[in-house]
Design a protein around this motif. Structure first.
Motif, PDB file in Angstrom:
ATOM      1  N   SER A   5      21.923  21.616  57.380  1.00  0.00           N
ATOM      2  CA  SER A   5      20.806  21.930  57.597  1.00  0.00           C
ATOM      3  C   SER A   5      19.591  20.674  56.895  1.00  0.00           C
ATOM      4  O   SER A   5      18.380  20.858  57.043  1.00  0.00           O
ATOM      5  N   LYS A   8      17.319  19.264  61.055  1.00  0.00           N
ATOM      6  CA  LYS A   8      17.335  20.497  61.939  1.00  0.00           C
ATOM      7  C   LYS A   8      16.649  20.342  63.527  1.00  0.00           C
ATOM      8  O   LYS A   8      15.934  19.491  63.542  1.00  0.00           O
ATOM      9  N   SER A  11      13.270  25.186  66.289  1.00  0.00           N
ATOM     10  CA  SER A  11      13.804  26.597  66.382  1.00  0.00           C
ATOM     11  C   SER A  11      13.997  27.087  67.837  1.00  0.00           C
ATOM     12  O   SER A  11      14.852  27.934  68.025  1.00  0.00           O
ATOM     13  N   ILE A  14      17.112  25.710  69.181  1.00  0.00           N
ATOM     14  CA  ILE A  14      18.454  26.210  68.332  1.00  0.00           C
ATOM     15  C   ILE A  14      18.492  27.700  69.189  1.00  0.00           C
ATOM     16  O   ILE A  14      19.554  28.318  69.436  1.00  0.00           O
ATOM     17  N   GLN A  86      15.918  29.835  54.827  1.00  0.00           N
ATOM     18  CA  GLN A  86      15.419  29.475  56.297  1.00  0.00           C
ATOM     19  C   GLN A  86      16.784  28.545  56.458  1.00  0.00           C
ATOM     20  O   GLN A  86      17.201  28.575  57.524  1.00  0.00           O
ATOM     21  N   SER A  87      17.279  27.612  55.688  1.00  0.00           N
ATOM     22  CA  SER A  87      18.586  26.915  55.851  1.00  0.00           C
ATOM     23  C   SER A  87      19.642  27.904  56.031  1.00  0.00           C
ATOM     24  O   SER A  87      20.539  27.284  56.887  1.00  0.00           O
ATOM     25  N   ARG A  89      19.726  30.818  57.616  1.00  0.00           N
ATOM     26  CA  ARG A  89      19.867  31.261  58.821  1.00  0.00           C
ATOM     27  C   ARG A  89      19.886  30.402  59.582  1.00  0.00           C
ATOM     28  O   ARG A  89      20.691  30.545  60.737  1.00  0.00           O
ATOM     29  N   TYR A  90      19.328  28.904  59.402  1.00  0.00           N
ATOM     30  CA  TYR A  90      19.595  27.983  60.555  1.00  0.00           C
ATOM     31  C   TYR A  90      21.285  27.729  60.562  1.00  0.00           C
ATOM     32  O   TYR A  90      21.539  27.569  61.718  1.00  0.00           O
ATOM     33  N   ASN A  93      23.187  30.252  62.802  1.00  0.00           N
ATOM     34  CA  ASN A  93      23.089  30.001  64.092  1.00  0.00           C
ATOM     35  C   ASN A  93      24.189  29.141  64.508  1.00  0.00           C
ATOM     36  O   ASN A  93      24.727  29.409  65.528  1.00  0.00           O
ATOM     37  N   TYR A  94      24.477  28.189  63.824  1.00  0.00           N
ATOM     38  CA  TYR A  94      25.658  27.142  64.059  1.00  0.00           C
ATOM     39  C   TYR A  94      26.971  27.916  64.051  1.00  0.00           C
ATOM     40  O   TYR A  94      27.858  27.827  64.931  1.00  0.00           O
TER      41      TYR A  94
END
Length: 179
Positions: A5, A8, A11, A14, A86-87, A89-90, A93-94
């Motif tokens: 993260s 980034k 959004s 991604i 937030q990291s 959640r990011y 996604n990966y």
């Protein structure tokens, strides 16, 4: 460990990558569904093809994932008293992108055994996705995105939501395959 993260992507970028990964993962199933409905309802030929199947197949899973994540992480921010949600959640996604790419590659099995595609969807989709999410949550624990004392709550929310959604989808697929 490498912290994914740190650098980034935007959004929107991604989100597009997640959507395309869901499209790839759902492509084989959507091909059969669109071909069936095209034959039954005399849909035009320009609509009944692999390109439409690719993009339509990923639409519902992507929207379901986005709604699920927005609900999970909105409540998580309030419950965890900060942290780098937030990291978390990011990175999730990966994990979903990696799971979807592996599922896309595994679904080439459909070519060899096309009649078992429903069974493959019921078994492989939840198992692979939950495994990737669980491995990511283990990674996130060591990255200290959230305080360790509150990590049990985070793990319960994320894995619980994925288990319940994929369990419900597997149940729906079983009922539909019998009918």
């Amino acid at each position: 460990m490498i912290n994914i993260s740190k650098k980034k992507l935007p959004s929107a970028a991604i989100a597009v990558i997640v959507y395309v990964s869901y499209c790839a993962m759902s492509w084989f199933s959507a091909r059969g569904t669109i071909a069936y409905f095209g034959e039954q309802y005399d849909l035009p030929n320009w609509f009944v093809n692999d390109v439409w199947a690719f993009f339509i197949g990923g639409l519902v899973p992507f929207l379901l994932f986005e709604v699920l994540c927005s609900f999970i992480f909105r409540t998580m921010i309030a419950k965890t008293n900060g942290g780098d949600v937030q990291s978390l959640r990011y990175g999730l996604n990966y994990a979903v992108i990696a799971a979807n790419v592996l599922l896309f590659l595994l679904k080439f099995i459909y070519i060899a055994v096309p009649l078992y595609s429903v069974v493959i969807d019921i078994i492989i989709d939840p198992v692979v996705t939950i495994a990737f999410v669980a491995l990511y949550m283990w990674y996130a624990f060591y990255q200290d995105y959230v305080e360790r004392s509150q990590y049990r709550l985070v793990l319960t929310q994320v894995l619980g939501a994925f288990l319940s959604v994929y369990g419900l989808l597997a149940l729906i697929n079983m009922v539909i395959s019998v009918a």
